[in-house]
Motif scaffolding. Sequence first.
Motif, mmCIF file in Angstrom:
data_model
loop_
_atom_site.group_PDB
_atom_site.id
_atom_site.type_symbol
_atom_site.label_atom_id
_atom_site.label_comp_id
_atom_site.label_asym_id
_atom_site.label_seq_id
_atom_site.Cartn_x
_atom_site.Cartn_y
_atom_site.Cartn_z
ATOM 1 N N LEU A 329 -8.560 -22.179 18.362
ATOM 2 C CA LEU A 329 -8.234 -20.808 18.751
ATOM 3 C C LEU A 329 -6.948 -20.337 18.085
ATOM 4 N N ASN A 330 -5.985 -21.236 17.968
ATOM 5 C CA ASN A 330 -4.736 -20.866 17.308
ATOM 6 C C ASN A 330 -4.966 -20.577 15.833
ATOM 7 N N ALA A 331 -5.830 -21.364 15.193
ATOM 8 C CA ALA A 331 -6.155 -21.113 13.782
ATOM 9 C C ALA A 331 -6.876 -19.781 13.612
ATOM 10 N N LYS A 332 -7.746 -19.440 14.576
ATOM 11 C CA LYS A 332 -8.427 -18.134 14.526
ATOM 12 C C LYS A 332 -7.431 -17.006 14.705
ATOM 13 N N GLN A 333 -6.442 -17.191 15.575
ATOM 14 C CA GLN A 333 -5.433 -16.145 15.765
ATOM 15 C C GLN A 333 -4.567 -15.988 14.518
ATOM 16 N N VAL A 334 -4.265 -17.091 13.854
ATOM 17 C CA VAL A 334 -3.517 -17.019 12.590
ATOM 18 C C VAL A 334 -4.306 -16.234 11.549
ATOM 19 N N GLU A 335 -5.613 -16.427 11.526
ATOM 20 C CA GLU A 335 -6.455 -15.668 10.599
ATOM 21 C C GLU A 335 -6.399 -14.172 10.917
ATOM 22 N N GLN A 336 -6.408 -13.812 12.208
ATOM 23 C CA GLN A 336 -6.319 -12.404 12.594
ATOM 24 C C GLN A 336 -4.992 -11.801 12.135
ATOM 25 N N TYR A 337 -3.899 -12.510 12.360
ATOM 26 C CA TYR A 337 -2.597 -12.016 11.921
ATOM 27 C C TYR A 337 -2.534 -11.884 10.405
ATOM 28 N N SER A 338 -3.118 -12.838 9.689
ATOM 29 C CA SER A 338 -3.091 -12.792 8.225
ATOM 30 C C SER A 338 -3.832 -11.569 7.699
ATOM 31 N N LYS A 339 -4.963 -11.237 8.326
ATOM 32 C CA LYS A 339 -5.693 -10.038 7.915
ATOM 33 C C LYS A 339 -4.881 -8.779 8.186
ATOM 34 N N GLN A 340 -4.166 -8.747 9.314
ATOM 35 C CA GLN A 340 -3.335 -7.588 9.619
ATOM 36 C C GLN A 340 -2.196 -7.456 8.618
ATOM 37 N N VAL A 341 -1.564 -8.574 8.268
ATOM 38 C CA VAL A 341 -0.486 -8.533 7.283
ATOM 39 C C VAL A 341 -1.021 -8.054 5.940
ATOM 40 N N ASP A 342 -2.202 -8.507 5.565
ATOM 41 C CA ASP A 342 -2.806 -8.072 4.309
ATOM 42 C C ASP A 342 -3.061 -6.567 4.324
ATOM 43 N N GLY A 343 -3.511 -6.038 5.470
ATOM 44 C CA GLY A 343 -3.741 -4.599 5.556
ATOM 45 C C GLY A 343 -2.453 -3.794 5.526
ATOM 46 N N PHE A 344 -1.390 -4.325 6.155
ATOM 47 C CA PHE A 344 -0.115 -3.616 6.162
ATOM 48 C C PHE A 344 0.530 -3.600 4.780
ATOM 49 N N THR A 345 0.456 -4.719 4.067
ATOM 50 C CA THR A 345 1.167 -4.832 2.798
ATOM 51 C C THR A 345 0.470 -4.105 1.660
ATOM 52 N N ALA A 346 -0.769 -3.683 1.856
ATOM 53 C CA ALA A 346 -1.482 -3.010 0.758
ATOM 54 C C ALA A 346 -0.772 -1.717 0.358
ATOM 55 N N ASN A 347 -0.490 -0.853 1.338
ATOM 56 C CA ASN A 347 0.172 0.418 1.041
ATOM 57 C C ASN A 347 1.619 0.211 0.611
ATOM 58 N N ILE A 348 2.321 -0.723 1.279
ATOM 59 C CA ILE A 348 3.733 -0.939 0.956
ATOM 60 C C ILE A 348 3.879 -1.485 -0.457
ATOM 61 N N SER A 349 3.004 -2.412 -0.855
ATOM 62 C CA SER A 349 3.078 -2.976 -2.198
ATOM 63 C C SER A 349 2.831 -1.911 -3.259
ATOM 64 N N ALA A 350 1.889 -1.009 -2.992
ATOM 65 C CA ALA A 350 1.623 0.070 -3.955
ATOM 66 C C ALA A 350 2.847 0.961 -4.117
ATOM 67 N N LYS A 351 3.533 1.282 -3.004
ATOM 68 C CA LYS A 351 4.740 2.109 -3.092
ATOM 69 C C LYS A 351 5.840 1.376 -3.857
ATOM 70 N N MET A 352 6.011 0.087 -3.578
ATOM 71 C CA MET A 352 7.066 -0.665 -4.249
ATOM 72 C C MET A 352 6.824 -0.759 -5.748
ATOM 73 N N PHE A 353 5.584 -0.973 -6.158
ATOM 74 C CA PHE A 353 5.270 -1.037 -7.579
ATOM 75 C C PHE A 353 5.492 0.323 -8.246
ATOM 76 N N ALA A 354 5.176 1.407 -7.514
ATOM 77 C CA ALA A 354 5.400 2.739 -8.073
ATOM 78 C C ALA A 354 6.883 2.998 -8.275
ATOM 79 N N VAL A 355 7.721 2.621 -7.307
ATOM 80 C CA VAL A 355 9.164 2.794 -7.449
ATOM 81 C C VAL A 355 9.700 1.917 -8.570
ATOM 82 N N ARG A 356 9.183 0.726 -8.687
ATOM 83 C CA ARG A 356 9.650 -0.194 -9.722
ATOM 84 C C ARG A 356 9.355 0.356 -11.112
#
Length: 364
Positions: A329-356
């Motif tokens: 169950l803990n491994a499944k919860q880690v997978e859920q958090y990892s998917k959320q982090v991946d979804g959050f970082t998609a937009n932020i990474s695009a903005k950072m690359f644009a500024v760079r």
Amino acid sequence: MADVIKDVPITSVVVEALVVMKIVKHGSSNFPTIATGSIVGMDRNGVLEITNSFHFPTVETSADSSSSHQNDASALAVAAPRQKANIAYQNEMIRHLKEVNVDANNVGWYTSATMGNFVNLGFIENQYHYQKDNEKTVAVVHDVSRTSQGSLSLRAFKLTPAFMAAYKEGKFTTESLQKSKLTFRDILQEFPVTVHNTHLLTTFLHQLPQAPQPDTLEPPTSISELKDDPSRQPLYPSVDNLDLSIDPFLEKTCDLLLDSIDAHYNEVNNYQFYQRQLGREQAKISQWQAKRKAENAQRTLAKQQLLPEDEWQRLFKLPQEPSRLEGMLNAKQVEQYSKQVDGFTANISAKMFAVRENLLPKHA
């Protein structure tokens, strides 16, 4: 023909808009305490339609309650779907719904969550409680934190048949998991969720006045005209998408992810301690068996009665292997958090690359 339709597995979930509003209101009013309730509806050709819902009664806490009391209230809310009083309350509510000719087939339960933190033993026990009697029941998870930011988070899950069989047997040892080839990815099955509006509401939405077209909007000729008719002011584009600050939900999700990883290492340490303890006991048993064989060899030469060699089962007690369910169950919860982090970082990474790209000097 009816039997064929009955055996059609669930492929998607359709939730009425009124049910969505009830779940959102219940979850936000009880936040940060977990809110749970029952959902009713019907299954039609593999589409599970959720047409109504009602929450379970829980014990109210005082206004000056501490965080420990909030945890107690959350624990009571998590266990609410399995309590005998709430089961009787659910049956009574379904009986009243039948009297007014409303869909009154129990199709599962719903729960609120914070930052996707819902994969735990209580969630599994609740879903197993419903699914063991009716295979076509789901757990609807409403994330209050994500919804508060304007993005409705509503997901539907059920336990997989392989996990249901393993949970019914109650054995989550290393040997049983290797035989069944059960992993943390085989715990939950997610279904797509669609929100359905009634025809009356759809008609009302279509009758709402539309915004004026850009080509027909005439600019004001004077300041007095602008003050008299503020609706004529042109709409300005939103600049929120240009904000480069890190999403606070990303930081909180990363903290929860680190906590889950720490819990995973604790489970690994517990299992390693079990292995070391088992190795020590097995070494003692081997020494005792070798000593007993030597004694029996001497007794054979002396023509004496041999001592039993299986007496070690009474003298030594092997440690019991800890259940691997918490680790899964803990491994499944880690997978859920990892998917959320991946979804959050998609937009932020695009903005950072644009500024760079704009800040770095261009090479000729």
